[in-house]
Write an enzyme that holds these catalytic residues in place. Structure first.
Site, PDB file in Angstrom:
ATOM      1  N   LYS A  11       0.836  -1.202   0.000  1.00  0.00           N
ATOM      2  CA  LYS A  11       0.000   0.000   0.000  1.00  0.00           C
ATOM      3  C   LYS A  11       0.867   1.246   0.000  1.00  0.00           C
ATOM      4  CE  LYS A  11       0.889   1.247   4.446  1.00  0.00           C
ATOM      5  NZ  LYS A  11       1.733   2.375   4.770  1.00  0.00           N
ATOM      6  N   PRO A  96       9.162  -4.174  -0.418  1.00  0.00           N
ATOM      7  CA  PRO A  96      10.359  -3.864   0.373  1.00  0.00           C
ATOM      8  C   PRO A  96      10.134  -4.050   1.871  1.00  0.00           C
ATOM      9  CG  PRO A  96       9.762  -2.020  -1.076  1.00  0.00           C
ATOM     10  CD  PRO A  96       8.714  -3.071  -1.265  1.00  0.00           C
ATOM     11  N   MET A 101       5.576   0.278   3.139  1.00  0.00           N
ATOM     12  CA  MET A 101       4.568  -0.168   2.169  1.00  0.00           C
ATOM     13  C   MET A 101       3.759  -1.349   2.717  1.00  0.00           C
ATOM     14  SD  MET A 101       6.569   0.287  -1.439  1.00  0.00           S
ATOM     15  CE  MET A 101       5.075   0.150  -2.442  1.00  0.00           C
ATOM     16  N   ASP A 138      -2.291  -2.129   9.855  1.00  0.00           N
ATOM     17  CA  ASP A 138      -2.455  -2.098   8.396  1.00  0.00           C
ATOM     18  C   ASP A 138      -2.931  -3.439   7.829  1.00  0.00           C
ATOM     19  OD1 ASP A 138      -1.537   0.495   8.489  1.00  0.00           O
ATOM     20  OD2 ASP A 138       0.470   0.030   7.730  1.00  0.00           O
TER      21      ASP A 138
HETATM   22  O1  C5P Z   1      -0.020  -1.678  14.470  1.00  0.00           O
HETATM   23  P1  C5P Z   1       1.418  -1.842  14.130  1.00  0.00           P
HETATM   24  O2  C5P Z   1       2.042  -3.003  14.843  1.00  0.00           O
HETATM   25  O3  C5P Z   1       1.694  -1.884  12.660  1.00  0.00           O
HETATM   26  O4  C5P Z   1       2.146  -0.537  14.674  1.00  0.00           O
HETATM   27  C1  C5P Z   1       3.533  -0.465  14.813  1.00  0.00           C
HETATM   28  C2  C5P Z   1       3.895   0.717  15.678  1.00  0.00           C
HETATM   29  O5  C5P Z   1       3.617   1.940  14.976  1.00  0.00           O
HETATM   30  C3  C5P Z   1       3.110   0.833  16.974  1.00  0.00           C
HETATM   31  O6  C5P Z   1       3.706   0.088  17.994  1.00  0.00           O
HETATM   32  C4  C5P Z   1       3.182   2.332  17.255  1.00  0.00           C
HETATM   33  O7  C5P Z   1       4.437   2.683  17.811  1.00  0.00           O
HETATM   34  C5  C5P Z   1       3.134   2.934  15.867  1.00  0.00           C
HETATM   35  N1  C5P Z   1       1.761   3.310  15.475  1.00  0.00           N
HETATM   36  C6  C5P Z   1       1.174   4.413  16.075  1.00  0.00           C
HETATM   37  N2  C5P Z   1      -0.115   4.763  15.724  1.00  0.00           N
HETATM   38  C7  C5P Z   1      -0.793   4.064  14.796  1.00  0.00           C
HETATM   39  C8  C5P Z   1      -0.213   2.942  14.161  1.00  0.00           C
HETATM   40  C9  C5P Z   1       1.076   2.587  14.533  1.00  0.00           C
HETATM   41  O8  C5P Z   1       1.784   5.084  16.913  1.00  0.00           O
HETATM   42  N3  C5P Z   1      -2.031   4.440  14.481  1.00  0.00           N
END
Ligand code: C5P
Length: 309
Positions: A11, A96, A101, A138
């Site tokens: 994405k 990547p 992405m 995501d």
């Molecule tokens: O949800 P995911 O594991 O992909 O998120 C990775 C990190 O990105 C989270 O631990 C957080 O630090 C940050 N994040 C955030 N706010 C979001 C999505 C992700 O701060 N809405």
């Protein structure tokens, strides 16, 4: 014995508006997702334990243990339907790694779909999306594909209508950026400044709906871009070179460091990719189109019933 292969798309964020940090450590977002035609593939084979093997682009930088998101997806699904998580996953990467992405999220989405078919679980879309949200912000979008706006931490999705095909160039960086570090830097750069109230951008929605690439290019934006550029200053050269070479819009993808450029046609995409590589601002580019379909089963194959699996 059958194996099942599923694929899921990368994405780009057409808009990423970042709100305040919540008590759960996530930021409130308005996230306009757009799936593009770069896919990771996951093949699920019957096995005696849970295993993962990663091949392809950046494979050596991907975890192969329990923290691999495809593994986590298989485990979550197995728990949900009450079977042992016995599956061998082969992840073929084209997206990547740590590039902004959502490659890890695509692997999780593809693994969910592949294991659902392998185990004949038959979960409906809502159930799969619930599991996906537990795996990462995501992952639900990697299941859905197309274009969509994500609210909350990005996991609550509303599909967006889009007309026609958009053409993209992605400039890949050497080495990834850590998503938590980019969000943290965004907060630091903002300091005590008031965070604007999040509002969905009507013009980006209208541009998608009408298929107007020029208008869409003008509306691309990402609140994480200043943070990523401060961590990796060379990204401002990449973005400026793409703009100067005629891109309709240039934006950091997600938390970076991949930079995304919207152009008028596939031909313009090839030309811009050559220019970016020739000027030395990046080592490699991908060209792709969007919107692309979400995670789906591509293939089923008979596999020999080997005792060592
Ligand atoms: O949800 P995911 O594991 O992909 O998120 C990775 C990190 O990105 C989270 O631990 C957080 O630090 C940050 N994040 C955030 N706010 C979001 C999505 C992700 O701060 N809405």
């Amino acid at each position: 014995m059958e194996s099942v292969t599923a694929r899921a798309p990368a994405k780009v964020n057409l808009r990423l508006d970042v709100g305040p940090l919540r008590d759960d450590g996530y930021h409130e977002l308005i996230n306009v997702f757009h799936a593009v035609s770069v896919f990771d593939e996951v093949t699920a084979y019957p096995a005696k334990t849970l295993r993962v093997e990663v091949v392809g682009e950046g494979a050596r930088h991907t975890p192969t243990g329990e923290d691999n998101l495809a593994c986590a997806a298989a485990r979550a699904l197995a728990e949900r339907i009450g079977v042992p998580p016995h599956v061998a996953l082969r992840v073929h990467k084209s997206i990547p790694v740590a590039g902004g992405m959502a490659g890890g999220s695509a692997d999780a989405a593809a693994a969910l779909v592949a294991c659902d078919a392998l185990w004949q679980a038959g979960l409906d879309t809502t159930e799969l999306r619930g599991l996906a949200a537990g795996l990462g912000s995501d992952v639900p979008f990697a299941l859905l594909g197309g274009s969509a706006v994500g609210y909350g931490r990005g996991e609550t999705l509303t599909p967006l209508p889009a007309h026609g095909t958009f053409h993209w160039v992605f400039a890949l960086a050497d080495g990834g950026l850590s998503t938590p570090e980019v969000y943290r830097t965004c907060d630091e750069l903002r300091g005590d400044a008031d965070i604007p109230v999040l509002r969905l951008d009507d013009l980006v929605i209208a541009a998608l709906r009408s298929g107007d690439a020029g208008s869409l290019g003008a509306r691309l934006s990402n609140d994480l871009q200043p943070a990523a550029v401060s961590l990796r200053p060379s990204l401002s050269d990449v973005l400026a070179t793409g703009r100067a070479a005629g891109a309709l819009g240039a934006v950091l993808s997600g938390s970076g460091p991949t930079c995304a450029f919207l152009v008028e046609s596939g031909e313009r995409a090839s030309t811009l990719a050559n220019t970016l590589v020739r000027t030395g601002v990046c080592r490699r580019c991908l060209t792709a189109t969007g919107p692309a379909a979400g995670a789906a089963v591509m293939d089923r194959a008979l596999v020999p019933d080997r005792a060592d699996r």
